[in-house]
Design a protein around this motif. Structure first.
Motif, short mmCIF file in Angstrom:
data_model
loop_
_atom_site.label_atom_id
_atom_site.label_comp_id
_atom_site.label_asym_id
_atom_site.label_seq_id
_atom_site.Cartn_x
_atom_site.Cartn_y
_atom_site.Cartn_z
N VAL A 39 0.84 -1.20 0.00
CA VAL A 39 0.00 0.00 0.00
C VAL A 39 0.87 1.24 0.00
N LEU A 77 0.97 3.99 -2.94
CA LEU A 77 0.62 5.40 -2.64
C LEU A 77 1.75 6.32 -3.06
N ILE A 122 1.09 6.19 -12.54
CA ILE A 122 0.08 6.49 -11.51
C ILE A 122 -0.95 5.37 -11.46
N VAL A 123 -1.41 4.95 -12.65
CA VAL A 123 -2.41 3.88 -12.69
C VAL A 123 -1.81 2.59 -12.14
N LEU A 133 -1.94 2.72 -8.46
CA LEU A 133 -3.27 2.41 -7.95
C LEU A 133 -3.50 0.91 -7.93
N ILE A 172 -1.76 -0.60 -4.95
CA ILE A 172 -2.56 -0.44 -3.73
C ILE A 172 -3.68 -1.47 -3.71
N ALA A 173 -4.34 -1.62 -4.87
CA ALA A 173 -5.45 -2.58 -4.94
C ALA A 173 -4.95 -3.98 -4.62
N VAL A 232 -4.56 -4.27 -0.90
CA VAL A 232 -5.84 -4.38 -0.17
C VAL A 232 -6.45 -5.76 -0.39
#
Lengths: 112, 511
Positions: free
Chosen positions: A13, A17, A29-30, A33, A36-37, A40
């Motif tokens: 994460v 970030l 950037i994508v 993300l 991070i996904a 999670v």
């Protein structure tokens, strides 16, 4: 005592970030993300994990512990949503590249 | 009728969802059929939401377990199973606001967008966004909240980029990055809660939290609250708002404004109902501080803007700040509950309603001006009051209401906020009142430039009836809510504030 997978969740994460916040390339950037996904989703899955347990299917199940089914359902939904979102954002990037001829998020026109 | 009320929560979400997938097909039959289908489905939903609100205000909390043999069978074995929708006075109020704005925005959009190939698909996204907002209002379950949250993000982003200019894609990308980060934070927080309690139902978790909480709850609440603050566009993550306001079509902007208010509602639902015992004065002060900074930043940034839409975007940030100021004060003074805390909370909730109405009116009026002059850049336009009096009147009503001038509704709610925030810290009232005055200055400047002076000489289109009707309805609502503010507060706002202050009713609806 902290389990190793929760440590990995935090690392993923934070890495994701930092990519979202500090990278200038929009594709990165994508990717951030998505990292991070991934973190999670790993968190959700590892929460439902039981060592030596079987899949939660009751038909002909051996008399053992079962892993929790709910986090798996959550993860599945989250993966699908994340895929949609990624596709949408990448298509935005394609259109942005056509208009701006650049992937740099600093080269923008909406300022202030 | 009883069927409609009994199954109301599910129907109010189902109608826009079904319509979203039929509209692209129906659109093949022609523009009129498509428009009729969109407006009719939203009007039906509005009717269901109204019936449901009436029932909830009269009979208390209504729960709906999806897929149960009896809708009220929420906890057959003593603990909640299935996806549960729960409607109390607070969610009924918010869904009423959201659906009213969605209905009026759909009317407004009929003539706004030049007929293009993809209009059927555009309305599909529009209806999906309405359904997502309804879902966020009614859900009693954390994971369903995440799903509806993402539905709102995806459908909004698709519509923001509707005009296909580079800037609109930029705004959509920015909105999407922030929404997706927020969504993942929300999911992380929900995951922590699930790991802690083994449940996803809000009411059941609230019951468990009341019995005792740990540090993990604080982590979860921080993640979830930050996610919802991202979505509502308060101070630290406000930068997507002006971009979206500048680039998206007018009806979409109004919907996104409403969805950010729905996000705030979910935040308050979680802070008050679920974590009522955990969220102490610290959380309240944090909300108050962020609200105060949002007001300052929003108003100060609105002043130098040259683009009218962008300026309204910054004012929208400040308006969110007022809601947070009021409700945050309510949260600070929750334990023990005192009179000014309840007053501040009611003021904040009343301001959610007023913010949705006022900002929608002024933004729609501004976009109607852009429509009749056929210009995106309004810098050279002036003296329109001579040629289009109704638009001038609507804009004037909107600007008076936003800056809190009596007898408009904005005055009623802002007075409630200022007079009670004063007891917390007089400085906060000063910030609020100054912000309000500066908003008046900002908008009066625009009003003078756009509508007064020598008559406009260029070509003007006629304002379509489908644009005038929504603005007229909004103006009537604004004036009525302003003139009969005590009545509105007593019938709608106080039950909502009580619903937030008394989590037992919400918990008791499920277990």
């Amino acid at each position: 005592m902290i389990s190793l997978h929760f440590l990995f969740v935090i690392v993923l994460v934070v890495l994701g970030l930092s990519a979202v916040v500090f990278k200038r390339n929009m594709i990165k950037i994508v990717m951030g993300l998505n990292v991070i996904a991934g973190g999670v989703n790993l968190f959700l899955i590892s929460m439902g994990y039981r060592q030596g347990a079987v899949a939660p299917i009751f038909t002909n199940a051996p008399d053992l512990l079962m892993v929790l089914p709910t986090p798996q359902a959550l993860t599945l939904t989250a993966i699908v949503i994340n895929l949609t979102v990624t596709a949408l954002m990448l298509s935005f990037i394609i259109m942005l590249y056509k208009h701006y001829r650049s992937l740099d998020s600093f080269k923008r026109r909406l300022l202030g | 009728m009883t069927f409609l009320v009994e199954h109301g929560p599910a129907i109010a979400i189902a109608i826009p969802f079904l319509a979203a997938f039929t509209v692209p097909l129906v659109a093949k039959l022609g523009g009129r059929v498509r428009d009729g289908c969109v407006v009719l489905s939203l009007a039906l939903t509005e009717f269901v939401v109204l019936m449901l609100a009436g029932d909830v205000l009269a009979n208390g909390v209504r729960t709906y377990a999806l897929g149960a043999s009896v809708p009220s069978l929420t906890a057959p074995a003593g603990f909640p199973v299935r996806i549960i929708l729960e409607v109390d006075a607070m969610s009924a109020l918010i869904s009423l606001v959201a659906m009213t704005i969605a209905f009026l925005a759909s009317l407004f959009s009929l003539k706004l967008i030049p007929a293009k190939e993809g209009l059927g698909k555009f309305f599909a996204l529009f209806l999906l966004l309405s359904a997502g907002m309804m879902g966020m209002c009614y859900t009693g379950d954390f994971f369903t909240l995440f799903v509806f949250f993402e539905i709102v993000s995806i459908s909004s982003a698709g519509m923001i980029s509707f005009f296909r200019s580079g800037e609109s894609f930029e705004a959509a990308f920015k909105y999407m990055v922030i929404s997706v980060t927020a969504g993942l934070f929300l999911l992380f927080g929900v995951g922590i809660l699930y790991g802690n309690y083994g449940m996803l139902n809000m009411a059941a978790i609230a019951g468990e939290v009341a019995a005792g909480h740990s540090l993990l709850d604080v982590a979860a609440i921080s993640l979830i609250a930050s996610a919802l603050l991202f979505k509502s566009g308060s101070f630290p993550v406000h930068m997507w708002k002006p971009d979206v306001f500048q680039e998206a079509p007018a009806n979409v902007v109004v919907m996104i404004l409403t969805s950010s208010l729905v996000g705030l509602y979910v935040l308050f639902r979680i802070l008050f109902t679920v974590f009522g015992t955990v969220s102490t004065a610290v959380a309240g002060w944090l909300i108050v501080a962020l609200g105060a900074v949002s007001i300052i930043v929003g108003v100060l940034m609105a002043m130098p803007q040259r683009n009218l839409r962008r300026m309204i975007g910054f004012v929208a940030i400040a308006e969110i700040g007022y809601v947070m100021l009021g409700v945050g004060t309510g949260l600070v003074s929750m334990q023990p509950v005192n009179a000014f805390g309840v007053n501040a909370l009611s003021g904040g909730l009343f301001h959610i309603v007023n913010d949705a109405l006022n900002m929608s009116l002024i933004f729609l009026a501004a976009c109607a001006v852009a429509y009749i002059t056929e210009r995106r850049d309004l810098s050279g336009v002036g003296g329109l009051a001579h040629r289009s009096a109704p638009l001038a009147v609507f804009f004037l009503i909107g600007l008076l209401a936003i800056s809190g001038i009596p007898p408009m509704n904005g005055f009623a709610s802002k007075l409630m906020i200022f007079e009670s925030v004063f007891f917390l810290n007089p400085l906060l009232s000063v910030i609020g009142i100054t912000g309000s005055i500066l908003m008046l200055a900002v908008f009066v400047k625009v009003f003078v430039a756009l509508f007064l002076g020598t008559p406009y000489e260029g070509k003007l289109r006629k304002t379509p009836k489908t644009m005038l009707i929504p603005m007229f309805v909004l103006s009537v609502l604004i004036i009525l809510l302003g003139l009969f503010a005590p009545f509105a507060v007593d019938t709608l706002i106080t039950p909502a504030a009580q619903a937030l202050l008394d989590p037992q009713a919400y918990i008791g609806g499920v277990i």
